[in-house]
Design a protein around this motif. Structure first.
Motif, PDB file in Angstrom:
ATOM      1  N   SER A  51      33.021  62.448  18.834  1.00 29.43           N
ATOM      2  CA  SER A  51      32.252  61.210  18.933  1.00 29.43           C
ATOM      3  C   SER A  51      32.740  60.421  20.141  1.00 29.43           C
ATOM      4  CB  SER A  51      32.425  60.382  17.655  1.00 29.43           C
ATOM      5  OG  SER A  51      31.718  59.173  17.718  1.00 29.43           O
ATOM      6  N   SER A  52      31.817  59.938  20.946  1.00 28.79           N
ATOM      7  CA  SER A  52      32.166  59.174  22.144  1.00 28.79           C
ATOM      8  C   SER A  52      32.093  57.675  21.866  1.00 28.79           C
ATOM      9  CB  SER A  52      31.217  59.517  23.299  1.00 28.79           C
ATOM     10  OG  SER A  52      31.321  60.874  23.638  1.00 28.79           O
ATOM     11  N   ARG A  53      33.017  56.956  22.437  1.00 32.47           N
ATOM     12  CA  ARG A  53      33.103  55.508  22.220  1.00 32.47           C
ATOM     13  C   ARG A  53      31.844  54.778  22.700  1.00 32.47           C
ATOM     14  NH1 ARG A  53      35.127  52.265  26.570  1.00 32.47           N
ATOM     15  NH2 ARG A  53      35.278  50.068  25.978  1.00 32.47           N
ATOM     16  N   VAL A  54      31.366  53.860  21.876  1.00 34.81           N
ATOM     17  CA  VAL A  54      30.323  52.927  22.293  1.00 34.81           C
ATOM     18  C   VAL A  54      31.021  51.756  22.966  1.00 34.81           C
ATOM     19  CG1 VAL A  54      28.508  51.359  21.535  1.00 34.81           C
ATOM     20  CG2 VAL A  54      28.725  53.620  20.476  1.00 34.81           C
ATOM     21  N   ALA A  55      30.769  51.563  24.253  1.00 36.65           N
ATOM     22  CA  ALA A  55      31.537  50.598  25.037  1.00 36.65           C
ATOM     23  C   ALA A  55      31.104  49.162  24.833  1.00 36.65           C
ATOM     24  CB  ALA A  55      31.441  50.962  26.527  1.00 36.65           C
ATOM     25  N   ASP A  92      32.711  45.400  28.033  1.00 38.66           N
ATOM     26  CA  ASP A  92      33.391  46.693  28.089  1.00 38.66           C
ATOM     27  C   ASP A  92      34.845  46.493  28.523  1.00 38.66           C
ATOM     28  OD1 ASP A  92      34.182  49.283  28.253  1.00 38.66           O
ATOM     29  OD2 ASP A  92      32.819  49.876  29.855  1.00 38.66           O
ATOM     30  N   ASP A  93      35.689  46.192  27.550  1.00 37.06           N
ATOM     31  CA  ASP A  93      37.118  45.989  27.785  1.00 37.06           C
ATOM     32  C   ASP A  93      37.842  46.780  26.700  1.00 37.06           C
ATOM     33  OD1 ASP A  93      39.751  45.136  27.963  1.00 37.06           O
ATOM     34  OD2 ASP A  93      39.222  43.059  28.414  1.00 37.06           O
ATOM     35  N   HIS A  94      38.166  48.028  27.007  1.00 35.51           N
ATOM     36  CA  HIS A  94      38.674  48.939  25.981  1.00 35.51           C
ATOM     37  C   HIS A  94      39.969  48.441  25.358  1.00 35.51           C
ATOM     38  CE1 HIS A  94      39.231  52.555  23.740  1.00 35.51           C
ATOM     39  NE2 HIS A  94      40.303  52.940  24.410  1.00 35.51           N
TER      40      HIS A  94
END
Length: 209
Positions: A51-55, A92-94
């Motif tokens: 699963s890829s991160r939703v930013a 978008d600030d991981h």
């Protein structure tokens, strides 16, 4: 621990976990269309795929849309925020998002920083690796990223709590998560003891030989 909110989390994962639960990301999406189709229009488990991160999620909109997935902290944060995206998800600030997911989930569940870390992640003192070590028969489906079993890793010189050993999150399905969270709720197992910040059996009669 906030038992009422822990039960809410268990109920949410039990209800929607087959299609929504995936430990790989706080809030995520599948990388390929066939994966989305297999899970949301079929009977495959969401946990089976990467699963890829939703930013970015717009503030006030649903944290989980029709094809979103989430981990334990993702579900807990969604419950804490009434399933609506907080402002910190709109940028978008991981690093900031990770901090906020941890803090929001920990506050909702009544967990300390170390307890949350041992539950949400698969390295070092992870509850998932601890269960592989202490209850290998019960949790035989759990695997490591680089080794098929903990025995293989130990034969290569690693202790179970080595920070370089990671649990393969795709081997944690929603029913396993519900089982472990229920054991935590029932105070059969604890997430972090004071001495070594490792999981532990709360009662002596829970020891598994």
């Amino acid at each position: 621990m906030n038992k009422e909110n822990m039960q809410k989390l268990i109920d949410a994962i039990k209800f929607d976990g087959q299609k929504k639960f995936n430990m790989a990301t706080f809030i995520g999406k599948f990388e390929y269309e066939y994966q989305t189709e297999g899970v949301f229009n079929g009977d495959e488990l969401a946990s089976e795929y990467a699963s890829s991160r939703v930013a970015v999620i717009e503030e006030g909109t649903s944290m989980f849309n029709c094809t979103s997935t989430g981990c334990i902290a993702g579900f807990a944060t969604a419950l804490a925020c009434d399933w609506k995206a907080p402002g910190w998800l709109s940028k978008d600030d991981h690093v900031n998002q990770v901090k906020n997911f941890e803090q929001t989930s920990n506050k909702f569940l009544g967990l300390t920083y170390d307890e949350g870390k041992n539950l949400y992640y698969g390295d070092k003192n992870s509850i998932w690796k601890w269960l592989m070590k202490h209850e290998p028969m019960k949790y035989s489906k759990l695997e490591l990223e680089e080794y098929d079993s903990l025995d293989d890793a130990e034969e290569s010189g690693y202790e179970w709590d080595n920070e370089d050993l990671y649990v393969n999150f795709n081997t944690i399905d929603y029913l396993t998560a519900v089982d472990v969270l229920t054991r935590i709720l029932n105070q059969e197992i604890g997430l972090s003891c004071a001495e070594m910040n490792q999981p532990y059996y709360v009662r002596a009669d829970e020891l598994v030989s």
